[in-house]
Scaffold this motif. Structure first.
Motif, short mmCIF file in Angstrom:
data_model
loop_
_atom_site.label_atom_id
_atom_site.label_comp_id
_atom_site.label_asym_id
_atom_site.label_seq_id
_atom_site.Cartn_x
_atom_site.Cartn_y
_atom_site.Cartn_z
N ASN A 27 -2.99 0.59 4.26
CA ASN A 27 -1.84 -0.68 4.00
C ASN A 27 -2.53 -1.24 2.83
O ASN A 27 -3.39 -2.17 3.32
N GLY A 28 -2.13 -1.34 1.72
CA GLY A 28 -2.75 -1.91 0.60
C GLY A 28 -4.17 -1.25 0.19
O GLY A 28 -4.18 0.23 0.45
N GLU A 30 -7.27 -1.59 1.39
CA GLU A 30 -8.35 -1.35 2.15
C GLU A 30 -8.16 -1.24 3.61
O GLU A 30 -8.94 -0.81 4.28
N ALA A 31 -6.95 -1.80 3.90
CA ALA A 31 -6.70 -1.97 5.58
C ALA A 31 -6.18 -0.71 6.03
O ALA A 31 -5.12 -0.18 5.73
#
Ligand SMILES: Cc1cc2nc3c(=O)[nH]c(=O)nc-3n(C[C@H](O)[C@H](O)[C@H](O)COP(=O)(O)OP(=O)(O)OC[C@H]3O[C@@H](n4cnc5c(N)ncnc54)[C@H](O)[C@@H]3O)c2cc1C
Lengths: 67, 463
Positions: A27-28, A30-31
């Motif tokens: 999610n993005g 790094e997440a």
């Protein structure tokens, strides 16, 4: 099957993502986000993804592995 | 020689009871078996579900990707326990050494682990809190209900309180294309945990994502329609909002009521225990048979002036459970301390926020790596010339470097990693809001030095 990702340990290398893209996603930048109880059909992919994690952050159900 | 209080006899045939069947309870049960405990183990939990993981509830689950009942925790080994699920513990009788249950049963123990965690603080006006469409988020049932409400396409969602859970849910709302207002009494989101310097960046993230962020205001009333469904919110600045869904994310309340009369140092911030997870009684005397771990525990920490630290975080539950289990069955000389450097993560608005140490113990902050503009940075928190915390934004791989400096009380400002230095490395005030604003209470709190201070005497709330 059941997994949990220790997201304190996870450093966002994302090597797991291409190995089990339906279970583990970014999610993005790094997440990491994931399905904690994926379909059994995903088992082999998830096990490969867990093995590929450089920091061993993907924790797989040990009772399930014994079956 | 084999009294049940002797470590080895206890290991072979003692009776251990764990109260609270969530992350702490499960990991403690597994750790007990790993330690070689072969006696009788009972796990008591008031939720009907087997242990599940909560962090996905405010993220993957609300998004509609993962069903709310699909976060069951993986098992590390067979716990061979008697599970008493769906029944609450209602009392702890230390003289008789039994846990009393809501169904009238009494479960005897040689050792007991208190792991009843916290619950969500409800919207304070009961009539307004009971309106349909008003939610809190702590359990998988909460998540299932809120997810359904979001999936139904409300005109506007109102989130009261911009801590981690409120901010994560706001992020999900925007990912779902929903109109969302976030109301926060402090002057920035996440300010209680990370201070207003980082809070200002969190505010930018929210606004860039299209969140209607209202800071420095409070909600004064929620109003329902004729059928009892919430439709309007009144704000302290005189404005009103038309809303169909409200999430009260006002922090949490420790589940200590069932310990009433047990004479333990249980209060607002949880149950005081020593660094080895042994509970203190009301006089500050450590008990021998009662252990505490997870969100409900508070214990003194050498890195933070021996103040009692309370941590509502995943790693504290896992590691605390392991230490408590070990100390429950080992010989005195083998006891270990639970002195972790706190760490947590939060995913919101496509950004990975991670922290280590106790940022709110610090009063100054310095950006040490990366770029604020790109929302990829490291910032360190300091107090009296030593580093006490750090936060990373999409830069988690550096956390360990700063964690190691915090663990040895390194200098502040810290040695930068000598890589990817930001333009501005001035030390500035971290700007934590004054204590006492409920929405600004961080999830990691230093709660003073006295095991029984801060309302440790039990005063029943009006129920
Ligand atoms: C939505 C959400 C998102 C989160 N996200 C993150 C995150 O991103 N990162 C992070 O580090 N942490 C996160 N956390 C925090 C993390 O989930 C907690 O730290 C963890 O659950 C603590 O585990 P615990 O077992 O100590 O307490 P709990 O999980 O609260 O479990 C306590 C259990 O005891 C039960 N109980 C209470 N009273 C009684 C009684 N009298 N008798 C019997 N049973 C009782 C409760 O019902 C509950 O099942 C999040 C929490 C939530 C709710």
């Amino acid at each position: 099957m059941r997994i949990v990702v220790d997201l304190n340990r996870c450093q966002g290398y994302a090597q797991c993502v291409p190995l089990a893209p339906e279970v583990l996603k970014l999610n993005g930048e790094e997440a990491l986000t994931y399905n904690p109880n994926p379909d059994d059909a995903q088992r082999l992919r998830v096990l490969r993804a867990a093995a590929a994690c450089p920091v061993q952050a993907i924790i797989v159900d040990q009772l399930d592995l014994k079956k | 020689m084999s009294s049940p209080t002797n470590g080895n006899a206890l290991k072979d045939k003692g009776r251990i009871v764990i109260v609270g069947a969530s992350l702490t309870g499960l990991r403690a049960a597994e750790a007990l078996r790993k330690e070689g405990f072969s006696g009788h183990l009972t796990i008591i939990g008031d939720e009907p579900h087997e242990p599940y993981d909560r962090p996905p509830l405010s993220k993957q689950v609300l998004k509609g990707w993962v069903p709310a009942d699909h976060t069951k925790l993986p098992r590390m080994l067979e716990v061979h326990a008697e599970w008493r699920l769906g029944v609450a513990a209602t009392g702890l009788d230390r003289a008789k050494k039994v846990v009393r249950l809501a169904d009238g049963d009494e479960v005897p123990f040689d050792r007991v682990l208190l792991a009843t965690g916290v619950r969500a603080r409800q919207w304070p006006n009961p009539a307004q809190a009971a309106l349909e469409g008003v939610y809190t988020l702590r359990t998988s049932n909460d998540a299932a209900r809120l997810q359904a409400a979001l999936a139904a396409g409300p005109r506007r969602v109102l989130i009261i309180g911009a801590g981690f859970i409120g901010s994560e849910v706001a992020s999900v709302c925007r990912e779902l294309g929903l109109q969302v207002t976030v109301a926060e009494r402090a002057s920035a989101p996440l300010a209680g945990a990370l201070g207003e310097v980082i809070g200002a960046i969190a505010a930018e993230m929210q606004r860039d994502a299209g969140v209607d962020l209202r800071i420095g205001v409070s909600i004064t009333a929620l109003e329902g329609d004729a059928s009892g469904h919430v439709r309007r919110a009144r704000l302290s600045d005189g404005s009103t909002l038309e809303v169909d869904v409200v999430l009260a994310s006002l922090g949490s309340i420790r589940n200590i009521e069932w310990l009433e009369g047990a004479g333990l140092a249980a209060g607002f911030w949880g149950v005081g225990c020593d660094a080895g997870c042994r509970a203190f009684d009301i006089h500050g005397i450590v008990t021998d048979h009662i252990f505490v771990a997870g969100d409900i525990a508070r214990s003194p920490h050498v890195l933070f002036e021996y103040q009692f630290l309370s941590m509502e975080h995943w790693d504290n539950a896992v590691l605390g459970a392991e230490v408590a289990a070990h100390n429950m069955v080992c010989e005195e000389i083998e006891r270990r301390a639970h002195l972790l450097v706190p760490a947590f993560w939060s995913a919101q608005f496509g950004v990975n926020i991670k922290s280590v140490g106790v940022p709110s113990f610090g009063d100054e902050i310095v950006f040490t790596q990366g770029s604020r503009k790109e929302r990829r940075f490291v910032a360190a928190y300091g107090r009296r010339g030593r580093i006490v915390g750090a936060v990373t934004c999409n830069n988690g791989k550096w956390l360990e470097y700063y964690g190691a400096q915090i663990a040895r009380s390194g200098p502040f400002p810290p040695h930068p990693a000598g890589f990817d230095l930001p333009g501005d490395m001035r030390v500035v005030p971290a700007e934590f809001p004054a204590r006492g604003v409920p929405t600004a209470a961080p999830d990691v709190v230093l709660t003073g030095h006295d095991p029984s201070e801060r309302h440790a005497e039990f005063r029943p709330r009006a129920r």
